[in-house]
Motif scaffolding. Sequence first.
Motif, PDB file in Angstrom:
ATOM      1  N   ARG A   7       0.869  -1.178   0.076  1.00 18.93           N
ATOM      2  CA  ARG A   7      -0.114  -0.056   0.043  1.00 18.93           C
ATOM      3  C   ARG A   7       0.754   1.207  -0.040  1.00 18.93           C
ATOM      4  N   PHE A   8       1.972   1.259   0.701  1.00 19.10           N
ATOM      5  CA  PHE A   8       2.813   2.471   0.789  1.00 19.10           C
ATOM      6  C   PHE A   8       3.485   2.473  -0.508  1.00 19.10           C
ATOM      7  N   LEU A   9       4.035   1.706  -1.157  1.00 17.48           N
ATOM      8  CA  LEU A   9       4.625   1.670  -2.467  1.00 17.48           C
ATOM      9  C   LEU A   9       3.674   2.300  -3.588  1.00 17.48           C
ATOM     10  N   ARG A  10       2.339   1.737  -3.459  1.00 24.02           N
ATOM     11  CA  ARG A  10       1.611   2.405  -4.553  1.00 24.02           C
ATOM     12  C   ARG A  10       1.266   3.587  -4.034  1.00 24.02           C
ATOM     13  N   TRP A  11       1.182   4.162  -2.861  1.00 24.45           N
ATOM     14  CA  TRP A  11       1.009   5.618  -2.436  1.00 24.45           C
ATOM     15  C   TRP A  11       2.099   6.360  -2.788  1.00 24.45           C
ATOM     16  N   LEU A  12       3.500   5.806  -2.898  1.00 27.26           N
ATOM     17  CA  LEU A  12       4.733   6.646  -3.123  1.00 27.26           C
ATOM     18  C   LEU A  12       4.628   6.883  -4.676  1.00 27.26           C
ATOM     19  N   ASP A  13       3.872   5.997  -5.639  1.00 27.07           N
ATOM     20  CA  ASP A  13       3.878   6.071  -7.120  1.00 27.07           C
ATOM     21  C   ASP A  13       5.133   6.433  -7.773  1.00 27.07           C
ATOM     22  N   GLY A  14       6.220   5.888  -7.149  1.00 19.94           N
ATOM     23  CA  GLY A  14       7.454   6.044  -7.868  1.00 19.94           C
ATOM     24  C   GLY A  14       8.438   7.121  -7.239  1.00 19.94           C
ATOM     25  N   ARG A  15       7.839   7.882  -6.492  1.00 16.08           N
ATOM     26  CA  ARG A  15       8.765   8.878  -5.632  1.00 16.08           C
ATOM     27  C   ARG A  15       9.453   8.021  -4.738  1.00 16.08           C
ATOM     28  N   THR A  16      10.747   8.611  -4.406  1.00 10.20           N
ATOM     29  CA  THR A  16      11.692   8.058  -3.417  1.00 10.20           C
ATOM     30  C   THR A  16      11.422   8.303  -2.063  1.00 10.20           C
ATOM     31  N   ALA A  17      11.475   7.387  -1.153  1.00  9.54           N
ATOM     32  CA  ALA A  17      11.023   7.264   0.112  1.00  9.54           C
ATOM     33  C   ALA A  17      11.764   8.084   0.784  1.00  9.54           C
ATOM     34  N   GLY A  18      11.389   8.970   1.764  1.00 12.86           N
ATOM     35  CA  GLY A  18      12.147   9.958   2.684  1.00 12.86           C
ATOM     36  C   GLY A  18      11.275  10.111   4.026  1.00 12.86           C
ATOM     37  N   LYS A  19      11.838  10.971   4.726  1.00 15.33           N
ATOM     38  CA  LYS A  19      11.188  11.005   6.097  1.00 15.33           C
ATOM     39  C   LYS A  19       9.867  11.989   6.018  1.00 15.33           C
ATOM     40  N   GLU A  20      10.044  12.790   5.187  1.00 10.56           N
ATOM     41  CA  GLU A  20       8.714  13.791   4.828  1.00 10.56           C
ATOM     42  C   GLU A  20       7.530  13.144   4.254  1.00 10.56           C
ATOM     43  N   LEU A  21       7.914  12.207   3.344  1.00 13.31           N
ATOM     44  CA  LEU A  21       7.035  11.592   2.488  1.00 13.31           C
ATOM     45  C   LEU A  21       6.311  10.302   3.658  1.00 13.31           C
ATOM     46  N   ALA A  22       7.129   9.525   4.400  1.00 19.85           N
ATOM     47  CA  ALA A  22       6.631   8.825   5.506  1.00 19.85           C
ATOM     48  C   ALA A  22       5.586   9.471   6.375  1.00 19.85           C
ATOM     49  N   LEU A  23       6.013  10.667   6.673  1.00 15.26           N
ATOM     50  CA  LEU A  23       5.058  11.246   7.835  1.00 15.26           C
ATOM     51  C   LEU A  23       3.768  11.907   7.208  1.00 15.26           C
ATOM     52  N   ALA A  24       3.967  12.192   6.048  1.00 16.36           N
ATOM     53  CA  ALA A  24       2.861  12.317   5.250  1.00 16.36           C
ATOM     54  C   ALA A  24       1.831  11.387   4.936  1.00 16.36           C
ATOM     55  N   TYR A  25       2.452  10.141   4.577  1.00 19.18           N
ATOM     56  CA  TYR A  25       1.571   9.003   4.474  1.00 19.18           C
ATOM     57  C   TYR A  25       1.024   8.730   5.829  1.00 19.18           C
ATOM     58  N   LYS A  26       1.775   8.720   7.084  1.00 20.20           N
ATOM     59  CA  LYS A  26       1.059   8.316   8.230  1.00 20.20           C
ATOM     60  C   LYS A  26      -0.062   9.436   8.634  1.00 20.20           C
TER      61      LYS A  26
END
Length: 272
Positions: free
Chosen positions: A31-50
């Motif tokens: 689910r997280f990988l689909r949400w990233l949609d090709g973007r590189t994982a980082g702290k800001e994106l992780a917190l945005a997903y949370k």
Amino acid sequence: MNTDIMSFAAYLRKEERSAATIEKYVREAGRFLRWLDGRTAGKELALAYKEALMGERTPAGVNGAVAALNCLFSFWGLPECRMRSVKIQRRIFRDEERELTEKEYRRLLAAAKGNRRLLLVMETICATGIRVSELKFFTVEAVRRGRAEVYNKGKNRPVFLPGKLQKTLLQYIKAQGIESGPVFITRSGRPLDRSNIWSDMKKLCRTARVADAKVFPHNLRHLFARMYYGLEKDIVRLADILGHASINTTRIYTMESGAEHRRQLERMRLVI
């Protein structure tokens, strides 16, 4: 993405995670990988997903996803992306709408009379307090000994069978012609899994007159815990029997309902 998921699953197996945990963590990672949609994982994106999850799930559901993703970040070598769990105030009472009572359990057994295997599965879980994933350790050999050696979450613990359950299971084994290995198997000979049992239990709801929300395998384990604690009042010993690493987890299992608390208040008779 599929390669990442497969590699993550292999990593979890090497970490000796349970099959149920692997399934859950892989699902959350997907689910997280689909949400990233090709973007590189980082702290800001992780917190945005949370933050997005907090608008969709309960705090407990968010924390389940956080645990899975923190494991994924460790696998990726990104410890800086790890997130904190959402703080949850400890609940005082059980949710009465999901509490399976002894009377309801017995009605489920009566409704399962036409499905001998399901009946014995429910009795085995409820009479021993095991997790549904631990049924595979109930082998022909273990039943004959009257004790199963259960290995789960990096720990080994003995689980004893009540005499009546042992006798009934031995009769079932003989009738089914099972010579060795797991007692509860599918027609193809594979051990029953959680989905098989969950589905079969749900079919009993209407006949047994038990709410659908109360009928799932893990609730049998909770019923065992409450009944054991009601007799012994020994939470430390109960934690060992259930295979809990923390007594705080066991406290959740023994939590009383609001209705029971009200009955206790009435019995105190402190109002003139």
